[in-house]
Design a protein around this motif. Sequence first.
Motif, PDB file in Angstrom:
ATOM      1  N   PRO A  16     -12.878  -0.773  -9.842  1.00 34.62           N
ATOM      2  CA  PRO A  16     -11.817   0.118  -9.372  1.00 34.62           C
ATOM      3  C   PRO A  16     -11.393  -0.235  -7.953  1.00 34.62           C
ATOM      4  CG  PRO A  16     -13.918   1.242  -9.325  1.00 34.62           C
ATOM      5  CD  PRO A  16     -14.156  -0.094  -9.992  1.00 34.62           C
ATOM      6  N   GLY A  17     -10.138   0.012  -7.665  1.00 28.59           N
ATOM      7  CA  GLY A  17      -9.615  -0.248  -6.331  1.00 28.59           C
ATOM      8  C   GLY A  17      -9.898   0.914  -5.391  1.00 28.59           C
ATOM      9  N   ASP A  18      -9.515   0.749  -4.138  1.00 30.15           N
ATOM     10  CA  ASP A  18      -9.742   1.798  -3.156  1.00 30.15           C
ATOM     11  C   ASP A  18      -8.474   2.585  -2.838  1.00 30.15           C
ATOM     12  OD1 ASP A  18      -8.372  -0.126  -1.796  1.00 30.15           O
ATOM     13  OD2 ASP A  18      -9.936  -0.523  -0.327  1.00 30.15           O
ATOM     14  N   GLY A  19      -7.377   2.318  -3.547  1.00 30.50           N
ATOM     15  CA  GLY A  19      -6.154   3.101  -3.393  1.00 30.50           C
ATOM     16  C   GLY A  19      -5.205   2.635  -2.305  1.00 30.50           C
ATOM     17  N   ARG A  20      -5.545   1.601  -1.588  1.00 34.59           N
ATOM     18  CA  ARG A  20      -4.647   1.155  -0.519  1.00 34.59           C
ATOM     19  C   ARG A  20      -3.509   0.295  -1.096  1.00 34.59           C
ATOM     20  NH1 ARG A  20      -8.219  -3.661   2.227  1.00 34.59           N
ATOM     21  NH2 ARG A  20      -8.692  -4.610   0.239  1.00 34.59           N
ATOM     22  N   GLU A  21      -2.422   0.229  -0.374  1.00 36.71           N
ATOM     23  CA  GLU A  21      -1.274  -0.566  -0.795  1.00 36.71           C
ATOM     24  C   GLU A  21      -1.517  -2.038  -0.489  1.00 36.71           C
ATOM     25  OE1 GLU A  21       2.389   0.820   0.775  1.00 36.71           O
ATOM     26  OE2 GLU A  21       2.033   2.878   0.170  1.00 36.71           O
ATOM     27  N   LEU A  22      -0.782  -2.896  -1.204  1.00 34.76           N
ATOM     28  CA  LEU A  22      -0.880  -4.332  -0.939  1.00 34.76           C
ATOM     29  C   LEU A  22      -0.235  -4.652   0.398  1.00 34.76           C
ATOM     30  CD1 LEU A  22       0.106  -5.818  -4.398  1.00 34.76           C
ATOM     31  CD2 LEU A  22      -2.175  -5.607  -3.447  1.00 34.76           C
ATOM     32  N   LYS A  23      -0.762  -5.669   1.051  1.00 36.48           N
ATOM     33  CA  LYS A  23      -0.163  -6.109   2.308  1.00 36.48           C
ATOM     34  C   LYS A  23       1.179  -6.778   2.033  1.00 36.48           C
ATOM     35  CE  LYS A  23      -4.436  -6.805   4.804  1.00 36.48           C
ATOM     36  NZ  LYS A  23      -5.264  -7.750   5.544  1.00 36.48           N
ATOM     37  N   ARG A  24       2.060  -6.709   2.999  1.00 32.21           N
ATOM     38  CA  ARG A  24       3.392  -7.295   2.872  1.00 32.21           C
ATOM     39  C   ARG A  24       3.291  -8.814   2.739  1.00 32.21           C
ATOM     40  NH1 ARG A  24       8.331  -6.184   7.052  1.00 32.21           N
ATOM     41  NH2 ARG A  24       9.897  -7.326   5.877  1.00 32.21           N
ATOM     42  N   PHE A  25       4.119  -9.372   1.855  1.00 27.29           N
ATOM     43  CA  PHE A  25       4.119 -10.813   1.631  1.00 27.29           C
ATOM     44  C   PHE A  25       5.067 -11.475   2.634  1.00 27.29           C
ATOM     45  CE2 PHE A  25       5.391 -14.715  -0.549  1.00 27.29           C
ATOM     46  CZ  PHE A  25       4.155 -15.217  -0.901  1.00 27.29           C
ATOM     47  N   ARG A  26       4.576 -12.460   3.339  1.00 29.61           N
ATOM     48  CA  ARG A  26       5.372 -13.192   4.339  1.00 29.61           C
ATOM     49  C   ARG A  26       5.650 -14.606   3.835  1.00 29.61           C
ATOM     50  NH1 ARG A  26       6.617  -9.336   8.280  1.00 29.61           N
ATOM     51  NH2 ARG A  26       4.806  -8.014   8.476  1.00 29.61           N
ATOM     52  N   TRP A  27       6.733 -15.200   4.264  1.00 24.26           N
ATOM     53  CA  TRP A  27       7.128 -16.515   3.761  1.00 24.26           C
ATOM     54  C   TRP A  27       6.110 -17.594   4.119  1.00 24.26           C
ATOM     55  CZ3 TRP A  27       7.844 -20.601   7.004  1.00 24.26           C
ATOM     56  CH2 TRP A  27       8.024 -20.311   8.348  1.00 24.26           C
ATOM     57  N   TRP A  28       5.422 -17.458   5.238  1.00 27.42           N
ATOM     58  CA  TRP A  28       4.470 -18.497   5.649  1.00 27.42           C
ATOM     59  C   TRP A  28       3.153 -18.420   4.860  1.00 27.42           C
ATOM     60  CZ3 TRP A  28       5.826 -14.560   9.087  1.00 27.42           C
ATOM     61  CH2 TRP A  28       4.853 -13.612   9.335  1.00 27.42           C
ATOM     62  N   GLN A  29       2.996 -17.413   4.014  1.00 23.34           N
ATOM     63  CA  GLN A  29       1.789 -17.277   3.205  1.00 23.34           C
ATOM     64  C   GLN A  29       1.899 -17.990   1.857  1.00 23.34           C
ATOM     65  OE1 GLN A  29       1.692 -13.017   3.073  1.00 23.34           O
ATOM     66  NE2 GLN A  29       0.287 -12.885   4.804  1.00 23.34           N
ATOM     67  N   LEU A  30       3.000 -18.652   1.598  1.00 26.12           N
ATOM     68  CA  LEU A  30       3.218 -19.316   0.307  1.00 26.12           C
ATOM     69  C   LEU A  30       2.092 -20.263  -0.113  1.00 26.12           C
ATOM     70  CD1 LEU A  30       7.045 -20.024   0.320  1.00 26.12           C
ATOM     71  CD2 LEU A  30       5.780 -18.639  -1.310  1.00 26.12           C
ATOM     72  N   PRO A  31       1.552 -21.098   0.774  1.00 23.91           N
ATOM     73  CA  PRO A  31       0.475 -21.986   0.318  1.00 23.91           C
ATOM     74  C   PRO A  31      -0.857 -21.274   0.056  1.00 23.91           C
ATOM     75  CG  PRO A  31       1.413 -22.768   2.394  1.00 23.91           C
ATOM     76  CD  PRO A  31       1.980 -21.425   2.125  1.00 23.91           C
ATOM     77  N   PHE A  32      -1.007 -20.054   0.556  1.00 25.85           N
ATOM     78  CA  PHE A  32      -2.302 -19.382   0.508  1.00 25.85           C
ATOM     79  C   PHE A  32      -2.339 -18.136  -0.366  1.00 25.85           C
ATOM     80  CE2 PHE A  32      -1.498 -21.098   4.782  1.00 25.85           C
ATOM     81  CZ  PHE A  32      -2.380 -22.159   4.736  1.00 25.85           C
TER      82      PHE A  32
END
Length: 69
Positions: A16-32
């Motif tokens: 089960p998750g902890d209920g928090r929202e996903l972090k915002r996706f940034r363009w520089w995170q594409l490779p990771f």
Amino acid sequence: MIREWRHRRAVQRVMPGDGRELKRFRWWQLPFRALFHLRLAGDDGRKTVYTVDVRHWQNQSSGNVKAHL
């Protein structure tokens, strides 16, 4: 029979998750990082969007990769 066994094993690995929202996706995170979206329509006509956040190169040595929903 094997399909049912695999399904039961997969269900046991879900935590089960902890209920928090996903972090915002940034363009520089594409490779990771990758986000996958699944849009489903319910019986009552409402649309639900499920999103999976997968971090590439995370826990690569152990063979287990964590995904956040």
